[in-house]
Design a protein around this motif. Structure first.
Motif: not given
Length: 111
Positions: A3, A27-28, A30-31, A34-35, A55
């Motif tokens: 990062s 970051g979106a 990866q976030w 990760g969910q 993605k």
């Protein structure tokens, strides 16, 4: 992953990006990946509107047991995505419309 927090710049000028050895993700991307709960061996994860592949790459990294089905409507973008994921045996790229499951369901093991 790494990062970096720096001033905005042309990511295409970063070493390795032009040769497709390095991929930049925000970051979106990866976030969201990760969910997800862990996916079992042989189960498919579906990435709709998959190009340019951020993605998809994150899904493959964070879901090591899953198969990936990446669906992209644009033939040109699907071809570039297929090339980008070449050699990744757990990924299938389908050129199709995300709103028409009959175009991609077979790749998921459905229908």
């Amino acid at each position: 992953g790494v990062s970096l927090h720096a001033r905005p710049r042309d990511v295409g000028s970063l070493p390795g990006v032009a040769s497709r050895r390095v991929f930049v993700q925000d970051g979106a991307q990866q976030w969201g990946v990760g969910q997800l709960s862990p996916v079992g061996a042989g189960e498919a994860v579906l990435d709709l509107c998959a190009a340019p592949g951020g993605k998809s790459r994150a899904l493959l990294l964070h879901q090591p047991a899953a198969r990936l089905v990446a669906v992209e409507r644009s033939r040109r973008k699907a071809a570039a995505l297929r090339e980008s994921l070449a050699g990744e045996g757990r990924a299938a790229v389908v050129c199709g419309d995300a709103t028409r499951p009959e175009e991609w369901a077979a790749a998921c093991g459905e229908g």
